[in-house]
Design a protein around this motif. Structure first.
Motif, PDB file in Angstrom:
ATOM      1  N   LEU A  60       0.808  -1.217   0.000  1.00  0.00           N
ATOM      2  CA  LEU A  60       0.000   0.000   0.000  1.00  0.00           C
ATOM      3  C   LEU A  60       0.838   1.264   0.000  1.00  0.00           C
ATOM      4  O   LEU A  60       0.589   2.182  -0.761  1.00  0.00           O
ATOM      5  CB  LEU A  60      -0.942   0.012   1.210  1.00  0.00           C
ATOM      6  CG  LEU A  60      -1.992  -1.082   1.216  1.00  0.00           C
ATOM      7  CD1 LEU A  60      -2.773  -1.054   2.510  1.00  0.00           C
ATOM      8  CD2 LEU A  60      -2.919  -0.950   0.023  1.00  0.00           C
ATOM      9  N   SER A  61       1.844   1.316   0.862  1.00  0.00           N
ATOM     10  CA  SER A  61       2.602   2.555   1.009  1.00  0.00           C
ATOM     11  C   SER A  61       3.735   2.704   0.007  1.00  0.00           C
ATOM     12  O   SER A  61       4.187   3.814  -0.247  1.00  0.00           O
ATOM     13  CB  SER A  61       3.141   2.679   2.428  1.00  0.00           C
ATOM     14  OG  SER A  61       4.018   1.614   2.714  1.00  0.00           O
ATOM     15  N   GLU A  86     -10.169   0.191  -7.665  1.00  0.00           N
ATOM     16  CA  GLU A  86     -10.238   1.582  -7.217  1.00  0.00           C
ATOM     17  C   GLU A  86     -11.675   2.057  -7.345  1.00  0.00           C
ATOM     18  O   GLU A  86     -12.294   1.939  -8.402  1.00  0.00           O
ATOM     19  CB  GLU A  86      -9.329   2.465  -8.055  1.00  0.00           C
ATOM     20  CG  GLU A  86      -9.384   3.917  -7.629  1.00  0.00           C
ATOM     21  CD  GLU A  86      -8.489   4.828  -8.435  1.00  0.00           C
ATOM     22  OE1 GLU A  86      -8.561   6.049  -8.201  1.00  0.00           O
ATOM     23  OE2 GLU A  86      -7.733   4.340  -9.289  1.00  0.00           O
ATOM     24  N   ARG A 118      -8.100   5.158   6.857  1.00  0.00           N
ATOM     25  CA  ARG A 118      -7.405   6.250   6.173  1.00  0.00           C
ATOM     26  C   ARG A 118      -5.915   5.935   6.193  1.00  0.00           C
ATOM     27  O   ARG A 118      -5.340   5.690   7.252  1.00  0.00           O
ATOM     28  CB  ARG A 118      -7.681   7.585   6.844  1.00  0.00           C
ATOM     29  CG  ARG A 118      -7.076   8.760   6.086  1.00  0.00           C
ATOM     30  CD  ARG A 118      -7.516  10.095   6.639  1.00  0.00           C
ATOM     31  NE  ARG A 118      -8.942  10.326   6.544  1.00  0.00           N
ATOM     32  CZ  ARG A 118      -9.587  10.771   5.450  1.00  0.00           C
ATOM     33  NH1 ARG A 118      -8.900  11.011   4.353  1.00  0.00           N
ATOM     34  NH2 ARG A 118     -10.882  10.971   5.465  1.00  0.00           N
ATOM     35  N   ASP A 120      -1.094   8.625   3.358  1.00  0.00           N
ATOM     36  CA  ASP A 120      -1.023   9.517   2.193  1.00  0.00           C
ATOM     37  C   ASP A 120      -2.388  10.091   1.796  1.00  0.00           C
ATOM     38  O   ASP A 120      -2.519  10.732   0.762  1.00  0.00           O
ATOM     39  CB  ASP A 120      -0.381   8.796   1.006  1.00  0.00           C
ATOM     40  CG  ASP A 120      -1.180   7.591   0.533  1.00  0.00           C
ATOM     41  OD1 ASP A 120      -2.273   7.323   1.084  1.00  0.00           O
ATOM     42  OD2 ASP A 120      -0.715   6.907  -0.396  1.00  0.00           O
ATOM     43  N   ARG A 160      -5.205   8.391   1.074  1.00  0.00           N
ATOM     44  CA  ARG A 160      -6.106   7.446   0.419  1.00  0.00           C
ATOM     45  C   ARG A 160      -6.935   6.721   1.472  1.00  0.00           C
ATOM     46  O   ARG A 160      -6.576   6.689   2.644  1.00  0.00           O
ATOM     47  CB  ARG A 160      -5.312   6.414  -0.401  1.00  0.00           C
ATOM     48  CG  ARG A 160      -4.565   7.029  -1.566  1.00  0.00           C
ATOM     49  CD  ARG A 160      -3.762   6.005  -2.337  1.00  0.00           C
ATOM     50  NE  ARG A 160      -2.768   5.390  -1.451  1.00  0.00           N
ATOM     51  CZ  ARG A 160      -2.162   4.244  -1.688  1.00  0.00           C
ATOM     52  NH1 ARG A 160      -2.416   3.561  -2.782  1.00  0.00           N
ATOM     53  NH2 ARG A 160      -1.276   3.767  -0.844  1.00  0.00           N
ATOM     54  N   ILE A 220      -9.670   0.588  -2.986  1.00  0.00           N
ATOM     55  CA  ILE A 220      -8.928   1.795  -2.659  1.00  0.00           C
ATOM     56  C   ILE A 220      -9.672   3.004  -3.203  1.00  0.00           C
ATOM     57  O   ILE A 220     -10.287   2.932  -4.263  1.00  0.00           O
ATOM     58  CB  ILE A 220      -7.475   1.720  -3.204  1.00  0.00           C
ATOM     59  CG1 ILE A 220      -6.577   2.773  -2.585  1.00  0.00           C
ATOM     60  CG2 ILE A 220      -7.437   1.800  -4.703  1.00  0.00           C
ATOM     61  CD1 ILE A 220      -5.988   2.367  -1.286  1.00  0.00           C
ATOM     62  N   THR A 253      -8.535   6.721  -4.070  1.00  0.00           N
ATOM     63  CA  THR A 253      -7.333   7.552  -4.138  1.00  0.00           C
ATOM     64  C   THR A 253      -7.647   9.031  -3.994  1.00  0.00           C
ATOM     65  O   THR A 253      -6.825   9.789  -3.521  1.00  0.00           O
ATOM     66  CB  THR A 253      -6.570   7.321  -5.453  1.00  0.00           C
ATOM     67  OG1 THR A 253      -7.444   7.572  -6.538  1.00  0.00           O
ATOM     68  CG2 THR A 253      -6.043   5.904  -5.533  1.00  0.00           C
ATOM     69  N   ARG A 254      -8.837   9.436  -4.411  1.00  0.00           N
ATOM     70  CA  ARG A 254      -9.211  10.849  -4.347  1.00  0.00           C
ATOM     71  C   ARG A 254     -10.482  10.981  -3.510  1.00  0.00           C
ATOM     72  O   ARG A 254     -11.557  11.237  -4.044  1.00  0.00           O
ATOM     73  CB  ARG A 254      -9.403  11.401  -5.752  1.00  0.00           C
ATOM     74  CG  ARG A 254      -8.115  11.374  -6.583  1.00  0.00           C
ATOM     75  CD  ARG A 254      -8.319  11.847  -8.004  1.00  0.00           C
ATOM     76  NE  ARG A 254      -9.424  11.215  -8.710  1.00  0.00           N
ATOM     77  CZ  ARG A 254      -9.368  10.053  -9.346  1.00  0.00           C
ATOM     78  NH1 ARG A 254      -8.258   9.371  -9.363  1.00  0.00           N
ATOM     79  NH2 ARG A 254     -10.423   9.571  -9.974  1.00  0.00           N
TER      80      ARG A 254
END
Length: 161
Positions: free
Chosen positions: A43-44, A89, A126, A129, A131, A143, A145-146
């Motif tokens: 993930l990171s 996503e 959360r 970063d 996401r 996921i 992302t925004r």
């Protein structure tokens, strides 16, 4: 017994058999058929370090800097990771059955429309970063992302009465 090698890209060979299995040949000349890449930080740091793990579950190779892999080996690893990774996503939140749990979310993902059931608030995490990681009742991770954009889209949708 074979040792785990942390090597530079020039000290091992990686190839694919006609049956689609990856074969690692380490600097000692040992061959390991059926190795699979496993990300250290999926993930990171998805493009970061990974290991090649043998069919016996033992780590056979650690790659600390994947960017230094030769192009053919990097392509094989990328292909394998793409096949093994399933984390849709969420692009749009279409409907939420209830704001208490369990709740059913109707979403659009990068893999098409989907419904997922969340058992509790702990299913939404959360990430550092920004996401969001959403895990449905079947353990499938999605996921976002925004998140801010997704929230604006969800709030702008007319609500059914």
């Amino acid at each position: 017994m074979s040792a785990l090698y942390t090597v530079t890209a020039s000290r091992f060979a990686l190839e694919r058999t006609p049956f689609g299995k990856l074969v690692l040949t380490n600097e000692a000349g040992e061959r390991f058929e059926g190795v699979v890449p496993v990300r250290a930080f999926p993930l990171s740091d998805a493009d970061g370090p990974f290991s090649l793990v043998g069919t016996d579950g033992k780590e056979r190779l650690w790659v600390d800097q994947p960017a230094q892999l030769p192009a053919p080996a990097a392509a094989l690893v990328r292909e394998e990771l793409t096949q093994r990774t399933f984390m849709p996503e969420i692009l749009a939140l279409k409907d939420v059955s209830t704001f208490s749990t369990p709740s059913t979310w109707t979403v659009d993902t990068d893999r098409g429309p989907h419904e997922l059931v969340l058992n509790g608030e702990e299913d939404i995490r959360r990430l550092p970063d920004g996401r969001l990681l959403i895990t449905d009742m079947h353990g499938i991770a999605h996921i976002i992302t925004r998140a801010a954009t997704l929230e604006r889209l969800a709030l702008s949708q007319p609500q059914a009465t």
